[in-house]
Design an enzyme around this catalytic site. Sequence first.
Site, mmCIF file in Angstrom:
data_model
loop_
_atom_site.group_PDB
_atom_site.id
_atom_site.type_symbol
_atom_site.label_atom_id
_atom_site.label_comp_id
_atom_site.label_asym_id
_atom_site.label_seq_id
_atom_site.Cartn_x
_atom_site.Cartn_y
_atom_site.Cartn_z
ATOM 1 N N LYS A 66 -5.488 7.754 7.398
ATOM 2 C CA LYS A 66 -4.699 8.986 8.056
ATOM 3 C C LYS A 66 -5.522 10.304 7.624
ATOM 4 O O LYS A 66 -6.504 10.423 7.183
ATOM 5 C CB LYS A 66 -3.696 9.191 6.843
ATOM 6 N N ASP A 80 0.967 11.634 -0.188
ATOM 7 C CA ASP A 80 0.876 10.985 0.769
ATOM 8 C C ASP A 80 1.405 9.608 0.504
ATOM 9 O O ASP A 80 1.506 9.628 1.849
ATOM 10 C CB ASP A 80 -0.260 11.515 0.854
#
Length: 296
Positions: free
Chosen positions: A11, A137
């Site tokens: 990401k 996350d």
Amino acid sequence: MKKLTIQGMAKINLGLDVIRRREDGYHEVKMVMQTLNLCDTLTIEKSDTPSITIQVGTAPLPADENNLIYKSANLLMQHCNLSLGVSISLQKEIPIAAGMAGGSTDAAATLLGMNQLFALGLSLEELQKLGVKIGADVPYCLQGGTALSEGIGEILTTLPAAPDCFVVVGKPELSVSTKYVYENLHANSLQYHPDIDGMVVAITNKDLDGITKRMENVLETVTEKEYPVITDIKDLLKEKGAENALMSGSGPTVFGIFTEEKRAREAREALQQSGLVKQSFVTTFSDRTGIVVSKE
């Protein structure tokens, strides 16, 4: 099914704001998260005994209970009272300690893969509630795509897919401690905050220019000061035609957004020749994560 192979995507943060430091020590954030077509690959195989074995290949990572893969497998085994164990091998492609959620996406891939392998039937929401115990996350890495992330990172709002583009990723030969960056960020006295709401509107309108103009990361105020090479990488990418360039997460990885593949590949070549980075990639946005590529 005895074995499956699953990919977990890296990401980047198209925008990252820290609203405040909470009384409990956590930081309240507001971020736009985006998965990339850059992945780690995990092969997960059932074993006859309730044990967990991790193989990390040549990656400089622990292969014991300190690995997030191990922690995720152990958490799921306890949660579901599994009597069988797993053997998990990791093929690492995402840079380590890079601000790209490499550890978190491996944790997410472990949860998703074991959920399928053992036919546990857990929903995405149930997996996310487990995943946040591993790291803030992980819930995002379980769903991937384009998302607004709030709270400590666990409050997620799915956004429309961001416009197509090419992304040049460069990681210098250094690692950054996320803990160090947040400890040295004076969150409650920041003078300026990125326009995350405006970026969300730009994404909804498929306005790549509106997105790139709003690419900002308040953690750069700490990491760039400590590691000026981050500024050098950003400047080089913009010099080579990037619409904008930004540090991802707490760094030190930097990415640049390009509208043309040719210019992106030329920029990556320039990065490599400059000696500023140890690893570099040309990739694109992905709208998913936890991609199962084979079953046996």
